[in-house]
Design a protein around this motif. Structure first.
Motif, PDB file in Angstrom:
ATOM      1  N   SER A 106       0.798  -1.236   0.000  1.00 20.70           N
ATOM      2  CA  SER A 106       0.000   0.000   0.000  1.00 20.70           C
ATOM      3  C   SER A 106       0.833   1.290   0.000  1.00 20.70           C
ATOM      4  N   PRO A 107       1.988   1.396   0.704  1.00 19.12           N
ATOM      5  CA  PRO A 107       2.771   2.639   0.586  1.00 19.12           C
ATOM      6  C   PRO A 107       3.216   2.915  -0.848  1.00 19.12           C
ATOM      7  N   ILE A 108       3.502   1.851  -1.589  1.00 21.49           N
ATOM      8  CA  ILE A 108       3.906   2.004  -2.987  1.00 21.49           C
ATOM      9  C   ILE A 108       2.717   2.471  -3.822  1.00 21.49           C
ATOM     10  N   ILE A 109       1.537   1.890  -3.551  1.00 24.33           N
ATOM     11  CA  ILE A 109       0.330   2.302  -4.264  1.00 24.33           C
ATOM     12  C   ILE A 109      -0.008   3.760  -3.964  1.00 24.33           C
ATOM     13  N   ILE A 110       0.176   4.166  -2.696  1.00 24.40           N
ATOM     14  CA  ILE A 110      -0.084   5.555  -2.327  1.00 24.40           C
ATOM     15  C   ILE A 110       0.830   6.492  -3.115  1.00 24.40           C
ATOM     16  N   THR A 111       2.090   6.096  -3.300  1.00 27.45           N
ATOM     17  CA  THR A 111       3.013   6.898  -4.105  1.00 27.45           C
ATOM     18  C   THR A 111       2.503   7.051  -5.522  1.00 27.45           C
ATOM     19  N   LEU A 112       2.046   5.942  -6.121  1.00 27.87           N
ATOM     20  CA  LEU A 112       1.536   6.001  -7.494  1.00 27.87           C
ATOM     21  C   LEU A 112       0.272   6.855  -7.581  1.00 27.87           C
ATOM     22  N   ILE A 115       0.900  10.573  -7.507  1.00 24.53           N
ATOM     23  CA  ILE A 115       1.361  11.109  -8.792  1.00 24.53           C
ATOM     24  C   ILE A 115       0.163  11.451  -9.665  1.00 24.53           C
ATOM     25  N   VAL A 116      -0.803  10.536  -9.685  1.00 21.64           N
ATOM     26  CA  VAL A 116      -1.958  10.698 -10.575  1.00 21.64           C
ATOM     27  C   VAL A 116      -2.905  11.778 -10.073  1.00 21.64           C
ATOM     28  N   PHE A 117      -3.246  11.737  -8.773  1.00 23.92           N
ATOM     29  CA  PHE A 117      -4.302  12.599  -8.258  1.00 23.92           C
ATOM     30  C   PHE A 117      -3.789  13.873  -7.585  1.00 23.92           C
ATOM     31  N   LEU A 118      -2.584  13.806  -7.002  1.00 21.18           N
ATOM     32  CA  LEU A 118      -2.047  14.981  -6.315  1.00 21.18           C
ATOM     33  C   LEU A 118      -0.941  15.660  -7.118  1.00 21.18           C
ATOM     34  N   HIS A 119      -0.588  15.067  -8.262  1.00 16.83           N
ATOM     35  CA  HIS A 119       0.428  15.622  -9.168  1.00 16.83           C
ATOM     36  C   HIS A 119       1.767  15.847  -8.461  1.00 16.83           C
ATOM     37  N   GLU A 120       2.101  14.925  -7.564  1.00 16.98           N
ATOM     38  CA  GLU A 120       3.391  15.027  -6.884  1.00 16.98           C
ATOM     39  C   GLU A 120       4.511  14.538  -7.802  1.00 16.98           C
ATOM     40  N   LYS A 121       5.697  15.112  -7.613  1.00 16.04           N
ATOM     41  CA  LYS A 121       6.862  14.693  -8.385  1.00 16.04           C
ATOM     42  C   LYS A 121       7.604  13.599  -7.621  1.00 16.04           C
ATOM     43  N   VAL A 122       7.975  12.548  -8.338  1.00 17.57           N
ATOM     44  CA  VAL A 122       8.670  11.414  -7.721  1.00 17.57           C
ATOM     45  C   VAL A 122      10.041  11.274  -8.364  1.00 17.57           C
ATOM     46  N   GLY A 123      11.067  11.258  -7.518  1.00 15.57           N
ATOM     47  CA  GLY A 123      12.445  11.162  -8.014  1.00 15.57           C
ATOM     48  C   GLY A 123      12.825   9.745  -8.394  1.00 15.57           C
ATOM     49  N   PRO A 124      14.025   9.583  -8.972  1.00 14.44           N
ATOM     50  CA  PRO A 124      14.462   8.261  -9.465  1.00 14.44           C
ATOM     51  C   PRO A 124      14.585   7.204  -8.380  1.00 14.44           C
ATOM     52  N   ARG A 125      14.977   7.611  -7.162  1.00 21.85           N
ATOM     53  CA  ARG A 125      15.133   6.615  -6.100  1.00 21.85           C
ATOM     54  C   ARG A 125      13.783   6.059  -5.649  1.00 21.85           C
ATOM     55  N   ARG A 126      12.786   6.931  -5.556  1.00 24.90           N
ATOM     56  CA  ARG A 126      11.454   6.424  -5.197  1.00 24.90           C
ATOM     57  C   ARG A 126      10.855   5.605  -6.326  1.00 24.90           C
ATOM     58  N   TRP A 127      11.124   6.007  -7.570  1.00 24.76           N
ATOM     59  CA  TRP A 127      10.670   5.185  -8.697  1.00 24.76           C
ATOM     60  C   TRP A 127      11.298   3.795  -8.637  1.00 24.76           C
ATOM     61  N   ALA A 128      12.583   3.734  -8.274  1.00 27.70           N
ATOM     62  CA  ALA A 128      13.267   2.441  -8.166  1.00 27.70           C
ATOM     63  C   ALA A 128      12.612   1.585  -7.086  1.00 27.70           C
ATOM     64  N   ALA A 129      12.262   2.231  -5.949  1.00 26.74           N
ATOM     65  CA  ALA A 129      11.606   1.488  -4.871  1.00 26.74           C
ATOM     66  C   ALA A 129      10.241   0.976  -5.314  1.00 26.74           C
ATOM     67  N   VAL A 130       9.508   1.799  -6.064  1.00 30.97           N
ATOM     68  CA  VAL A 130       8.194   1.382  -6.567  1.00 30.97           C
ATOM     69  C   VAL A 130       8.339   0.175  -7.486  1.00 30.97           C
ATOM     70  N   ILE A 131       9.320   0.231  -8.375  1.00 34.01           N
ATOM     71  CA  ILE A 131       9.524  -0.879  -9.322  1.00 34.01           C
ATOM     72  C   ILE A 131       9.912  -2.150  -8.587  1.00 34.01           C
ATOM     73  N   ALA A 164      -6.278   4.130  -1.509  1.00 34.22           N
ATOM     74  CA  ALA A 164      -7.229   5.173  -1.904  1.00 34.22           C
ATOM     75  C   ALA A 164      -8.000   5.683  -0.690  1.00 34.22           C
ATOM     76  N   GLY A 165      -8.357   4.773   0.211  1.00 35.57           N
ATOM     77  CA  GLY A 165      -9.055   5.170   1.434  1.00 35.57           C
ATOM     78  C   GLY A 165      -8.200   6.059   2.316  1.00 35.57           C
ATOM     79  N   ASN A 166      -6.888   5.765   2.391  1.00 33.82           N
ATOM     80  CA  ASN A 166      -5.991   6.604   3.185  1.00 33.82           C
ATOM     81  C   ASN A 166      -5.880   8.010   2.614  1.00 33.82           C
ATOM     82  N   LEU A 167      -5.824   8.116   1.290  1.00 29.98           N
ATOM     83  CA  LEU A 167      -5.787   9.434   0.659  1.00 29.98           C
ATOM     84  C   LEU A 167      -7.073  10.208   0.960  1.00 29.98           C
TER      85      LEU A 167
END
Length: 311
Positions: A106-112, A115-131, A164-167
């Motif tokens: 879920s923390p990874i899903i919250i990050t994704l 990006i979609v709903f809050l238009h936050e910028k995600v750096g390469p290290r967080r992208w690596a963690a998501v992947i 989604a519920g946490n957001l």
């Protein structure tokens, strides 16, 4: 004073997570003989009794249940209901530790979603963690010969809805108290479960086919020896939920979130003691990838916030 408050928040998070784990093991224990909506209904009545008792003793009393955002509460009830149903149907068919591991994405899903709903910028290290985390999910799904383990896929859907519920809670937190949020969710559980019982509680849609047996099984009157388990699942949701909510209300989220991962070793222990299951080599790989990447995402969020505050 700040250090004392942080320690209190951490203890609430750990205690709430430990109590919450009783809910998972109780529902998995009950999944062989009851319909899911019957279990949720009894759980909701027990949790609601506890919540109303606390509200009655609180300083604001029942006035805090008045809300100007009924549509938002309804949306949250729908999201939480879908998250619960998909998680517990998947949990019934999976080893406990496997289901909990997939849920910790879920923390990874919250990050994704941010990006979609809050238009936050995600750096390469967080992208690596998501992947890396998503690779862990693929390992837990165990695709082979074009077939994906459907129970793990349901838990993954649950994790998405939980995120989604946490957001949504973040969005509502400015006007709604923790008691208000808890009350309306449990009220929603009661209404939906009663409707499901009236519709399929007689068992006319019952099936022995895999995942759906838990969802459409007929209602039965629980024997006396099962009532302590029902009581345990209701109290664990009421008490554990209140403790975790209080932790997030009083302490920085980035400090609290990692301590929720104490649920992972506890799930392994519950699985071994109660159900005689232990993660195999493949599961350990998935657990390591998901938990490691999730903890890294939480850590990066904390670092980002502190750097932003210092700027």
């Amino acid at each position: 004073m700040a250090r004392s408050q942080a320690l209190t928040g951490i203890l609430f998070a750990i205690g709430g997570t430990l109590i919450f784990s009783v809910n998972d093991v109780s529902i998995k224990f009950l999944s062989d003989g009851y319909a899911l909506h019957q279990v949720i209904l009894i759980r909701a009545f027990v949790a609601m009794t506890f919540i109303l008792s606390v509200i009655g003793w609180s300083e604001r009393g029942f006035t805090q249940l008045v809300t100007g955002r009924p549509r938002m509460h309804l949306m949250r009830v729908v999201i939480v209901m879908i998250s619960n149903v998909t998680y517990f149907v998947g949990l019934a068919a999976l080893p406990l530790a496997d289901a909990v591991a997939v849920a910790y994405v879920s923390p990874i899903i919250i990050t994704l979603l941010s990006i979609v709903f809050l238009h936050e910028k995600v750096g390469p290290r967080r992208w690596a963690a998501v992947i890396i985390g998503m690779v862990g999910v693929i390992v837990m799904l165990r695709p082979g010969a074009g077939v994906i383990q459907p129970a793990a896929l349901l838990v993954l859907i649950s994790a998405v809805m939980y995120a989604a519920g946490n957001l949504l809670v973040r969005h509502m937190g400015g006007t709604e108290s923790a008691m208000t949020l808890s009350f309306y969710v449990q009220a929603g559980f009661i209404v939906v479960s009663l409707c499901m019982g009236l519709w399929v509680g007689d068992g006319h849609l019952a099936t022995d086919e895999g995942l759906w047996a838990f969802l459409f099984r007929p209602w039965i009157w629980p024997p006396l020896h099962d009532w302590p388990v029902f009581l345990a699942t209701g109290l664990s949701v009421g008490i554990g939920g209140m403790m975790v909510t209080q932790a997030y209300r009083t302490t920085e989220a980035g400090l609290i979130a990692p301590f929720e991962y104490v649920g992972m070793p506890l799930a392994i222990l519950w699985g071994l003691v109660v159900f005689g299951t232990f993660p195999d080599a493949v599961s350990w790989v998935g657990i390591a990838l998901i938990c490691g990447s999730g903890l890294y995402v939480i850590w990066r969020e904390t670092v980002r916030k502190r750097e932003g505050d210092a700027a």
